[in-house]
Design an enzyme around this catalytic site. Structure first.
Site, PDB file in Angstrom:
ATOM      1  N   LYS A 154      -1.708 -10.810  -0.226  1.00 43.35           N
ATOM      2  CA  LYS A 154      -1.179 -12.131  -0.566  1.00 43.35           C
ATOM      3  C   LYS A 154      -1.549 -12.569  -1.979  1.00 43.35           C
ATOM      4  O   LYS A 154      -0.880 -13.422  -2.568  1.00 43.35           O
ATOM      5  CB  LYS A 154      -1.682 -13.156   0.444  1.00 43.35           C
ATOM      6  CG  LYS A 154      -1.009 -13.097   1.805  1.00 43.35           C
ATOM      7  CD  LYS A 154       0.392 -13.670   1.743  1.00 43.35           C
ATOM      8  CE  LYS A 154       0.996 -13.846   3.125  1.00 43.35           C
ATOM      9  NZ  LYS A 154       2.339 -14.461   3.062  1.00 43.35           N
ATOM     10  N   SER A 174      -2.184  -4.364   5.261  1.00 41.30           N
ATOM     11  CA  SER A 174      -1.943  -5.578   4.470  1.00 41.30           C
ATOM     12  C   SER A 174      -3.126  -6.524   4.386  1.00 41.30           C
ATOM     13  O   SER A 174      -3.116  -7.441   3.561  1.00 41.30           O
ATOM     14  CB  SER A 174      -0.728  -6.329   5.029  1.00 41.30           C
ATOM     15  OG  SER A 174      -0.944  -6.704   6.376  1.00 41.30           O
TER      16      SER A 174
END
Length: 506
Positions: free
Chosen positions: A51, A304
């Site tokens: 992110k 991720s």
């Protein structure tokens, strides 16, 4: 539109904050699947999540006047930390609005990274609305977690790195989907440069908002969203991300909680890194789908993120072997007589018994809840069931029964007599003060609670099983109360595990 995105991606500014993460081969899983498997290690970013890329790229695109105003976002997780870290690097004020259910570890992380944490609302939507109000009141710039071209372009740099790091054959890239920013960016760039590579989106089967959007032809809200993989638990896909995913994704695979837990275990076994559930979603999809790929080439999954509360690992460990199909959970009826247990174990042969739950009950039969270690997956389960049934035992396979795995295994022996009109419901209670009281205060005094079991594994919700005695004529009223309460719930009154182990006996 694709050309515009390629320019944004190639001109993105992420490396002042983010690092180029390695592409790591997973040897044991490659051998198992018969195809080279690689893991893109976004857990190694400074905030332990991809992110950061999108957040930094968005802030880098702002004008000097916009930066001077400061930025705001609503997030309970990785986006919050990415925005806080990026803003601090740039000397920009950041306000992060987080719901009251946000685990303290994430609130403290935002503060440590220089963000102003504002705690507001019982759920993410409450926090988002409050963030939008503060954005207007204080003239801040809103940073969307996924539905923004600059955020999408920043996330897409992962795709740029993958194609540069592995210039030889790639059969497929597996990408986790929440709101769709990462999948949209990686798919757009990959299909522009290497259209022969399949880009497969992966979502939890109880939070498949992009799959629902593509089926409907537009983003649509899900009625309920499972939040085990909270980093991808998005109720509705973004408008911009939907357009890109609809155009560029080859397929979307959905995975179960158990399959995600098995992928977390795979990542730990190979790298000794611990993935958060959302971080392992794409590898779970690869494990499930890679066998359908045709032609040569590697399969690549994006790890991720790694922002997981330590106490959630109990649940992960408990469910990983089921996700690997290395354990079966069975309910078996055996005679209620001395020696029956020994005879049952003899039938199981050399297989390891991982769990055995039993309590004496009057009658000629006993119900046992048993876990069995497997080496042959589903085929071995079928063999075991056939062998047991051939010796006169009734067998119920509970391996994929969520009620059995979350609650029943801890409550075997709870059958009672003379209990009328019992309904059984499974709930997800928000993990905050007053959640149980709110549930109880709405119940009519003559709706008796006949069973209650609560479990939490370090998440922002608790798993609750409740038996409630409601006369048939009042069940519509009871359902209306549950809808007004708003807690995710499932009617388990006809679940066979409940009928076997907990339902009232005659």
């Amino acid at each position: 539109m694709q050309d515009d995105y390629i320019r944004r991606i190639l001109g993105s500014s992420v490396y002042d904050a983010a690092i180029e993460t390695p592409l790591e081969k997973m040897g044991p899983l490659s051998d198992k699947l018969g195809r080279a498997v690689y893991l893109k290690r976004e857990d190694l970013q400074p905030v332990f999540s991809f992110k950061l890329r999108g957040a930094y790229n968005k802030l880098a695109s702002l004008s000097a006047d916009e930066r001077a105003r400061g930025v705001i976002c609503a997030s309970a997780g990785n986006h919050a930390q990415g925005v806080a870290y990026s803003a601090t690097r740039m000397g920009v004020r950041s306000v992060i609005v987080m719901p009251t259910t946000t685990p303290s570890i994430k609130v403290e992380a935002v503060k440590r990274l220089g963000g102003e944490a504002v705690i507001h609302g019982d759920a993410f939507d409450d926090a988002r609305l409050h963030a939008l109000k503060l954005c207007e009141d204080e003239n801040l710039v809103f940073v969307h977690p996924y539905d923004d071209p600059d955020v999408i372009a920043g996330q897409a740099t992962i795709g740029v790195e993958i194609l540069r790091q592995h210039p030889s054959g790639i059969a497929a890239v597996y990408v986790p989907i929440g709101g769709g920013g990462l999948a949209a960016g990686v798919a757009a760039f990959t299909k522009f440069l290497r259209p022969e590579i399949k880009v497969i989106g992966v979502e939890p089967n109880d939070a498949a908002s992009m799959k629902a959007a593509i089926a409907a032809g537009r983003p649509v809200p899900l009625n309920e969203v499972g939040i085990f993989a909270d980093g991808v638990a998005v109720k509705q896909a973004g408008e911009e991300t939907f357009k890109l995913c609809q155009q560029h994704l080859d397929d979307i695979v959905t995975v179960s909680t158990d399959e995600i837990c098995a992928a977390i275990k795979d990542i730990f076994d190979h790298t000794r890194a611990i993935a958060e559930p959302a971080g392992a979603v794409s590898l779970a999809g690869l494990r499930k789908h890679a066998g359908t790929l045709t032609g040569p080439g590697a399969a690549i999954a994006i790890h991720s993120g790694a922002n997981i509360n330590f106490d959630r690992l109990r649940h992960v460990a408990e469910r990983a072997e089921i996700g690997e199909r290395a354990e079966a959970i069975l309910a078996v009826t055996i005679p209620e007589r001395p020696g029956a247990y020994r005879a049952f174990i003899q039938l199981m042969g050399p297989r390891a018994i991982t769990e055995f739950n039993y309590r004496f009950a009057p009658g000629t039969n006993a119900q046992i809840f048993v876990g069995v270690k497997l080496s042959g997956g589903d085929a071995e389960v079928r063999t075991i069931i056939t062998e047991l049934e051939a010796h006169g035992h009734r067998v119920l396979d509970l391996t994929d029964n969520e009620l059995a795995k979350l609650h029943i295994r801890y409550m075997v022996g709870g059958r009672v007599g003379g209990l009328e009109n019992e309904l059984l419901y499974r709930f997800e209670f928000p993990e905050r003060p007053g959640a149980l009281l709110r549930f109880l205060e709405g119940l009519r005094s003559d709706w008796n609670i006949s069973l209650f079991h609560y479990r939490n594994h370090g998440s922002d919700y608790g798993r609750v099983l409740a038996g409630i005695q409601v006369p048939p004529r009042e069940r519509a009223m009871f359902e209306a109360y549950l809808d007004e309460l708003g807690y995710p719930h499932w009617d388990e009154s006809d679940n066979p595990a409940y009928r076997m182990f907990l339902a009232a006996s005659d």
